[in-house]
Design an enzyme around this catalytic site. Structure first.
Site, PDB file in Angstrom:
ATOM      1  N   LYS A 178      -9.040  -4.564  -1.170  1.00 31.14           N
ATOM      2  CA  LYS A 178      -8.753  -4.687   0.843  1.00 31.14           C
ATOM      3  C   LYS A 178      -7.250  -4.401   0.880  1.00 31.14           C
ATOM      4  CE  LYS A 178      -5.808  -7.338   2.108  1.00 31.14           C
ATOM      5  NZ  LYS A 178      -4.832  -6.792   2.909  1.00 31.14           N
ATOM      6  N   THR A 189      -3.011  -1.015  -4.853  1.00 27.26           N
ATOM      7  CA  THR A 189      -3.202  -1.314  -3.506  1.00 27.26           C
ATOM      8  C   THR A 189      -3.166  -2.306  -3.195  1.00 27.26           C
ATOM      9  OG1 THR A 189      -4.733  -0.090  -2.468  1.00 27.26           O
ATOM     10  CG2 THR A 189      -5.662  -0.995  -3.730  1.00 27.26           C
ATOM     11  N   GLU A 276      -6.159   0.843   9.415  1.00 27.73           N
ATOM     12  CA  GLU A 276      -5.973   0.069  11.196  1.00 27.73           C
ATOM     13  C   GLU A 276      -5.678   0.984  12.306  1.00 27.73           C
ATOM     14  OE1 GLU A 276      -3.057  -3.934   9.874  1.00 27.73           O
ATOM     15  OE2 GLU A 276      -1.643  -2.015  10.298  1.00 27.73           O
ATOM     16  N   ASN A 403      -0.096  -3.584  14.174  1.00 34.69           N
ATOM     17  CA  ASN A 403       0.784  -3.721  13.963  1.00 34.69           C
ATOM     18  C   ASN A 403       2.284  -4.536  14.875  1.00 34.69           C
ATOM     19  OD1 ASN A 403       1.164  -2.928  10.492  1.00 34.69           O
ATOM     20  ND2 ASN A 403      -0.101  -1.509  12.158  1.00 34.69           N
TER      21      ASN A 403
END
Length: 408
Positions: A178, A189, A276, A403
């Site tokens: 993920k 990660t 993202e 964000n």
């Protein structure tokens, strides 16, 4: 109607079960996953080098130094349990005890991972309810649900599995990862889990993972931010019943090492492709470096440049941003007067810079090349024979939107 079940990803290897449920850390989506090895598994892990480490990371690092066999890894999303002090550590220890009781295993056979918002105490009532609910759900068909449960801002679950040959037998390796933001790993990660049925020692497994993570996850960047929770685990159940692999001299070592490298590479690229707000996957290929360290440094410098990434989103062949980012990389050998830069994609290739100077190029062709969803930035330093790739994505308007209101 009977639902068709498929073993996938992290449960593809024999001796691995999993589950994914909605426990309540999030409003609606799955937010708790469990990996279960009924007969145990040898586990190795690599973790963030960020000086700020989440409570689960600290716990797991110590646990892996003390033991090599485990039976469960519990993962929650929605709360990172980072910067939570003594309470955070106590909550991890309580979680371990809760799960070990539910599974009827020893506390030292449990590892824990968390991901989500930093600085919030864990809701232990939710944790207790979740642990009780998830323990009976584990099965060899639970990999897909588990991969969904570890997601935060990810838009898709990320799973990979394949077979390979070891000692004349067909081995299996699978994994899930993920991560969509706060991705610029240093040894790991955000969260990654790899499983295999090979019989192998923890020391050998750790050596393979360390090398693979450095060549793959450490070459993947979305936004240049390393996380407090970065963790990658590899668990080996030994169900293949091959001669135990202990060192690089043993039969099968090279094949397993290659499989670990391959799956890490595939998972790392899946991370970047789901960055993202990303609309493009970008590979920065640096060749002609004097040293490997220089090739990696230039690649990471270009891949993390906000100006390069926004140019990729805008489909602007602004090679000046690329050479500038290459120039501020920390390198031992660098000569701006010999660098070549080109862009390529499925729509063609175009030279933009030769010997450190711009060349006349077809702007329409450059635009067409950058319209593709996968782009290569080709940089030749003309100083040696070393080469390296770094994977990144573009920066779009959506990255800022995601964000700007992450906690809400």
């Amino acid at each position: 109607m009977t639902k068709k079940l498929h073993k996938s990803g992290v449960t593809a290897a024999a001796g691995v079960q999993a589950a994914g449920i909605h426990a309540g850390f999030k409003k609606r989506k799955k937010d708790m996953a469990l990996l279960y090895f009924p007969d145990g598994a040898t586990v190795a892990g690599v973790f963030t080098k960020n000086k700020v480490k989440a409570a689960p990371v600290q716990y797991d690092q110590q646990a892996l130094q003390q033991h090599d066999r485990f039976k469960a890894i519990l993962i929650n999303s929605g709360n990172a349990n980072a910067c939570t002090g003594k309470q955070g550590k106590a909550d991890v220890e309580e979680t371990v005890k809760l799960l070990s009781t539910e599974l009827n295993i020893q506390p030292e056979e449990v590892l824990v991972s968390s991901t989500g918002v930093i600085g919030m105490f864990m809701n232990m009532e939710t944790m207790k309810k979740g642990v009780k609910a998830i323990a009976p759900e584990v099965s060899e068909f639970g990999g897909a649900a588990a991969s969904k449960a570890i997601m935060t801002t990810d838009t898709v679950p990320k799973e990979v599995s394949f077979t390979f040959e070891v000692a004349g037998k067909t081995a299996t390796i699978g994994g899930m990862v993920k991560g969509s933001g706060m991705i610029h790993p240093n040894l790991g990660t955000m969260l990654g889990y790899i499983t295999t049925d090979v019989a192998i020692s923890q020391a050998a497994l750790h050596a393979m993972l360390l090398k693979a993570a450095d060549a793959t996850f450490n070459h993947a960047t979305i936004d240049g931010d390393t996380s407090t929770n970065d963790s990658v685990f590899v668990a080996a159940t030994g169900k293949l019943d091959n001669p135990l692999i202990v060192s690089s001299d043993d039969a099968g070592y090279a094949e397993v090492e290659a499989a670990v490298l391959s799956i890490c590479s595939q998972l790392a690229q899946l991370l970047v492709k789901d960055g993202e707000g990303a609309t493009k996957f970008v590979e920065v290929l640096v060749s002609g470096a004097k040293t490997m360290a220089d090739a990696v440094s230039v690649g990471k410098s270009v891949a993390t440049s906000s100006l390069v990434k926004t140019a990729m989103f805008g489909e602007d062949a602004n090679w000046g941003r690329v050479i500038t980012a290459a120039g501020y990389a920390e390198t031992e050998y660098f000569d701006a007067d010999v660098i070549d830069i080109a862009f390529s994609s499925k729509n063609g290739e175009i030279q933009l810079c030769e010997a450190g100077m711009g060349v006349v190029f077809d702007e329409e062709l450059a635009k067409k090349i950058l319209e593709a969803d996968e782009i290569n930035i080709l940089i030749d330093l003309h100083l040696g024979t070393e080469a390296a790739s770094t994977w990144t994505c573009d920066f779009s308007y959506d990255y800022v939107k995601i964000n700007a209101d992450y906690r809400s």
